[in-house]
Design a protein around this motif. Structure first.
Motif, short mmCIF file in Angstrom:
data_model
loop_
_atom_site.label_atom_id
_atom_site.label_comp_id
_atom_site.label_asym_id
_atom_site.label_seq_id
_atom_site.Cartn_x
_atom_site.Cartn_y
_atom_site.Cartn_z
N GLY A 12 33.83 33.68 39.25
CA GLY A 12 34.72 33.92 40.39
C GLY A 12 35.85 32.93 40.55
O GLY A 12 36.53 32.93 41.59
N THR A 13 36.12 32.09 39.55
CA THR A 13 37.21 31.12 39.66
C THR A 13 38.54 31.68 39.15
O THR A 13 39.57 31.01 39.24
CB THR A 13 36.87 29.84 38.88
N ALA A 14 38.53 32.89 38.63
CA ALA A 14 39.76 33.53 38.15
C ALA A 14 39.69 35.02 38.51
O ALA A 14 38.63 35.58 38.72
CB ALA A 14 39.94 33.34 36.65
N GLY A 15 40.86 35.62 38.55
CA GLY A 15 40.92 37.05 38.87
C GLY A 15 41.21 37.30 40.35
O GLY A 15 41.19 36.37 41.17
N THR A 16 41.47 38.55 40.69
CA THR A 16 41.86 38.92 42.05
C THR A 16 41.23 40.25 42.45
O THR A 16 41.23 41.20 41.65
CB THR A 16 43.40 39.06 42.15
N ASP A 17 40.67 40.28 43.64
CA ASP A 17 40.24 41.56 44.23
C ASP A 17 41.43 42.09 45.01
O ASP A 17 41.71 41.64 46.13
CB ASP A 17 39.03 41.35 45.14
N TRP A 18 42.15 43.04 44.44
CA TRP A 18 43.41 43.49 45.03
C TRP A 18 43.21 44.24 46.34
O TRP A 18 44.09 44.19 47.22
CB TRP A 18 44.18 44.36 44.02
N ASN A 45 46.52 53.05 46.05
CA ASN A 45 46.34 53.50 44.67
C ASN A 45 46.77 52.42 43.69
O ASN A 45 46.12 52.20 42.66
CB ASN A 45 47.15 54.78 44.45
N ILE A 46 47.86 51.74 44.01
CA ILE A 46 48.33 50.65 43.14
C ILE A 46 47.29 49.53 43.08
O ILE A 46 46.96 49.01 42.01
CB ILE A 46 49.68 50.11 43.63
N ALA A 47 46.76 49.14 44.24
CA ALA A 47 45.78 48.05 44.28
C ALA A 47 44.50 48.42 43.53
O ALA A 47 43.89 47.57 42.86
CB ALA A 47 45.45 47.72 45.73
N MET A 48 44.09 49.68 43.60
CA MET A 48 42.87 50.11 42.90
C MET A 48 43.04 50.06 41.39
O MET A 48 42.08 49.81 40.66
CB MET A 48 42.50 51.53 43.34
N ASN A 49 44.25 50.31 40.90
CA ASN A 49 44.48 50.39 39.46
C ASN A 49 45.06 49.12 38.85
O ASN A 49 45.23 49.05 37.63
CB ASN A 49 45.41 51.57 39.16
N TYR A 50 45.38 48.13 39.69
CA TYR A 50 45.95 46.89 39.17
C TYR A 50 44.85 46.07 38.51
O TYR A 50 43.74 45.94 39.05
CB TYR A 50 46.61 46.10 40.30
N THR A 67 50.46 51.59 36.54
CA THR A 67 51.41 50.89 37.42
C THR A 67 51.62 49.46 36.95
O THR A 67 50.71 48.85 36.39
CB THR A 67 50.91 50.88 38.87
N GLN A 68 52.81 48.95 37.16
CA GLN A 68 53.11 47.55 36.85
C GLN A 68 53.61 46.80 38.08
O GLN A 68 53.96 45.63 38.00
CB GLN A 68 54.16 47.47 35.74
N LEU A 69 53.66 47.46 39.23
CA LEU A 69 54.19 46.83 40.44
C LEU A 69 53.08 46.10 41.18
O LEU A 69 52.04 46.67 41.48
CB LEU A 69 54.84 47.88 41.35
N ASN A 70 53.30 44.83 41.45
CA ASN A 70 52.31 44.00 42.12
C ASN A 70 52.11 44.47 43.55
O ASN A 70 53.07 44.50 44.33
CB ASN A 70 52.79 42.54 42.09
N PRO A 71 50.89 44.84 43.96
CA PRO A 71 50.68 45.38 45.31
C PRO A 71 51.00 44.38 46.43
O PRO A 71 51.53 44.75 47.47
CB PRO A 71 49.21 45.79 45.32
N VAL A 72 50.66 43.11 46.22
CA VAL A 72 50.98 42.09 47.22
C VAL A 72 52.49 41.91 47.33
O VAL A 72 53.05 41.76 48.42
CB VAL A 72 50.28 40.76 46.89
N GLY A 73 53.16 41.93 46.17
CA GLY A 73 54.61 41.83 46.18
C GLY A 73 55.26 43.00 46.89
O GLY A 73 56.24 42.83 47.62
#
Length: 297
Positions: free
Chosen positions: A157-163, A245-250, A272-278
């Motif tokens: 859990g020290t890397a990665g992101t739960d979008w 949908n973007i967050a689920m597939n990022y 998708t290539q668009l960052n959901p947080v962005g």
């Protein structure tokens, strides 16, 4: 009036759901959205389906029932047959919603304050791959894309992101109403104010509504209603541009930001290539609307 008071509704349209035969009312959970109402069914594919709103005998030219404080409403009547067009002509072809608002009462002074606070959460989230599961599965198709050190970091859990964690929140809803009324035998008055603030369960989706109304009844009747609305929203359409949908597939193996302060783009997904947080922080939309309705009889 009693039914509207009994339910924590954001607008009178929600309070009417399921209580009027032959009237189809849909609701929307997006902040600032009021859903829709069909009184005489779907009459056309492209034409406007909404009814005509008449408040205290005055046809509302801008906005609808969402701009009226529910606590200001005394009664709601719906004309859905030939009587609508007989009185209002072609403007009443989709039906008419007649709204009667409260007025002051002689020799009765009242001060009423009502406050409501609620919290909205996501009832059930979609299950998505963890960073470790994604990296392990990706390595089976493209060997050694992720090193053992990276896999270990994903696993602990020290890397990665739960979008989905990054875009969801607990949405707070606040609704405050204040009403002053009174008068004498010759003149009666009622003054009311309302603030309604709603946060969506997706971050950066909010709606704030400020309303004020004054009614003075004498030989001359003055009625002024004002509304100020501020709404921020993202795309929730049923398409790939939908932020959920973007967050689920990022790809969950990515971080949020690059070292240079830009948002990380997804090189692993063809969807998708668009960052959901962005998207939430940089491409959010904001709209403002001011409405004033007044009449003198």
């Amino acid at each position: 009036e009693k039914e509207l008071k009994a339910m924590p509704v954001k607008n009178a349209l929600e309070g009417m759901q399921g209580k009027t035969a032959g009237v189809d009312i849909t609701s929307s959970q997006r902040p600032g959205e009021v859903g829709g109402i069909n009184i005489r069914g779907v009459r056309s594919i492209d034409a406007e389906q909404g009814p005509l709103y008449v408040v205290d005998g005055m046809i509302i030219q801008t906005g609808g029932i969402e701009n009226i404080n529910p606590s200001d409403i005394e009664a709601i009547d719906i004309l859905k047959d030939a009587s609508a067009t007989a009185i209002y002509g072609s403007r009443g072809a989709n039906g008419v919603v007649l709204i009667t608002t409260k007025t002051g009462k002689a020799n009765v002074r009242q001060i009423m304050f009502d406050a409501q606070i609620g919290i909205g959460t996501v009832a059930k989230r979609y299950e998505t791959l963890s960073p470790y599961e994604f990296a392990t599965l990706y390595n089976t198709y493209r060997k050694d894309t992720f090193s053992p050190e990276q896999l270990s970091a994903f696993q602990n859990g020290t890397a990665g992101t739960d979008w989905l964690d990054e875009i969801f929140q607990n949405g707070i809803t606040q609704d405050y109403k204040l009403t002053l009324s009174g008068g004498s035998d010759k003149i009666q008055y009622i003054v009311s104010g309302n603030y309604a603030g709603q946060e969506g369960v997706v971050k950066e989706n909010t709606n704030k509504r400020y309303q004020a109304r004054a009614n003075i009844t004498s030989q001359l009747t003055d009625d002024v209603n004002a509304s100020h609305n501020v709404k921020r929203s993202a795309d929730f359409s049923a398409a790939k541009g939908n932020i959920v949908n973007i967050a689920m597939n990022y790809a969950p193996v990515l971080g949020i930001m690059n070292e240079d302060g830009t948002y990380i783009r997804d090189p692993y997904s063809a969807i998708t290539q668009l960052n959901p947080v962005g998207l939430l922080n940089e491409q959010i939309g904001e709209s403002m609307r001011d409405i004033v309705n007044a009449h003198i009889d």
